[in-house]
Design an enzyme around this catalytic site. Sequence first.
Site, PDB file in Angstrom:
ATOM      1  N   LYS A  45     -42.817 -29.027 -21.538  1.00 56.37           N
ATOM      2  CA  LYS A  45     -42.691 -29.687 -22.831  1.00 56.37           C
ATOM      3  C   LYS A  45     -41.869 -28.857 -23.814  1.00 56.37           C
ATOM      4  O   LYS A  45     -41.692 -27.656 -23.661  1.00 56.37           O
ATOM      5  CB  LYS A  45     -44.069 -30.042 -23.382  1.00 56.37           C
ATOM      6  CG  LYS A  45     -44.703 -31.182 -22.587  1.00 56.37           C
ATOM      7  CD  LYS A  45     -45.915 -31.783 -23.217  1.00 56.37           C
ATOM      8  CE  LYS A  45     -46.350 -33.033 -22.416  1.00 56.37           C
ATOM      9  NZ  LYS A  45     -47.619 -33.584 -22.916  1.00 56.37           N
ATOM     10  N   ARG A  49     -51.876 -30.972 -15.606  1.00 59.00           N
ATOM     11  CA  ARG A  49     -50.871 -31.930 -15.134  1.00 59.00           C
ATOM     12  C   ARG A  49     -49.519 -31.220 -15.153  1.00 59.00           C
ATOM     13  O   ARG A  49     -49.050 -30.803 -16.219  1.00 59.00           O
ATOM     14  CB  ARG A  49     -50.851 -33.161 -16.042  1.00 59.00           C
ATOM     15  CG  ARG A  49     -49.882 -34.262 -15.623  1.00 59.00           C
ATOM     16  CD  ARG A  49     -49.961 -35.422 -16.611  1.00 59.00           C
ATOM     17  NE  ARG A  49     -49.103 -36.526 -16.223  1.00 59.00           N
ATOM     18  CZ  ARG A  49     -47.809 -36.641 -16.553  1.00 59.00           C
ATOM     19  NH1 ARG A  49     -47.231 -35.683 -17.261  1.00 59.00           N
ATOM     20  NH2 ARG A  49     -47.107 -37.694 -16.169  1.00 59.00           N
TER      21      ARG A  49
END
Length: 286
Positions: free
Chosen positions: A222, A262
């Site tokens: 991210k 994840r």
Amino acid sequence: MTTTWRVPGVPDKRRCLVMGVVNVTPDSFSDGGEWFDPEVAVRHGLDLLEQGADIVDVGGESTRPGAARVSLAEELRRVIPVISALSQEGVTVSVDTMRAEVAEAAVSAGASLVNDVSGGLADPAMPRVVAASGVAYVVMHWRGHSHDMDGRAIYSDVVTEVTEELRKRVDTVLAEGVAEDQIIVDPGLGFAKRAEHNWPLLAGIGRLSELGHPIIIGASRKRFLGRLLADPDGTPRPFSRSDDATLAVTALAAHAGAWCVRVHHVPSNADAVRVAAAWRGGEGVL
């Protein structure tokens, strides 16, 4: 402290689980459509299992900042064949969707978990579908769709506000019939959150655990990692070079008690959760 959560339909490894990502999309931020072809997506899912993934998360709609939504028919066309093929191979499959109709079709195709980044806000029918199916349900903190979520990233105390907003969502889905043991919570790193919000949430996993449900962490590749590791001139590190930083988050989150991480790159993260399990008490390192 040892991970002790029992989630229906999901492997119990007595350690933090690893969820590998299969984006059946042409525009995901992390892989740029590398797995858009269904046959390639299935092979990738099987590779992730071989590399140590406990769950394979299949999504057909990008939720990167600014992404436009796809039609229901297109989302179904992308994910259902992949989910069906993987589940027939014995893979524990999660469907990453905000649509109740997609979730229902995915469960019929073999999915064991519904990963809803909107926590039931995008489609009010979702909790009832999940309740009827009996599968596990990820309720993520969410304040709006990708096209405008960055403008909603306003907090006075991000850990307190996210925890309380998640508590309200959990209460709502429980009232719709979802069982306590079906629910997993996700603080939604990067969703209506800037870098200065994501770090306190990671450090606040203990506070989030007060909700009384397993916690999944999705930090992989991210933007806030790339910005932390920016070049001297301020250029963020590319997504593809953030896997080492993701690994560090995985180890710390697993040690702090996260139920699952994840991730896009499985092998090193599968190692990290086993190291964290040994560090926490020597149990469940397989």
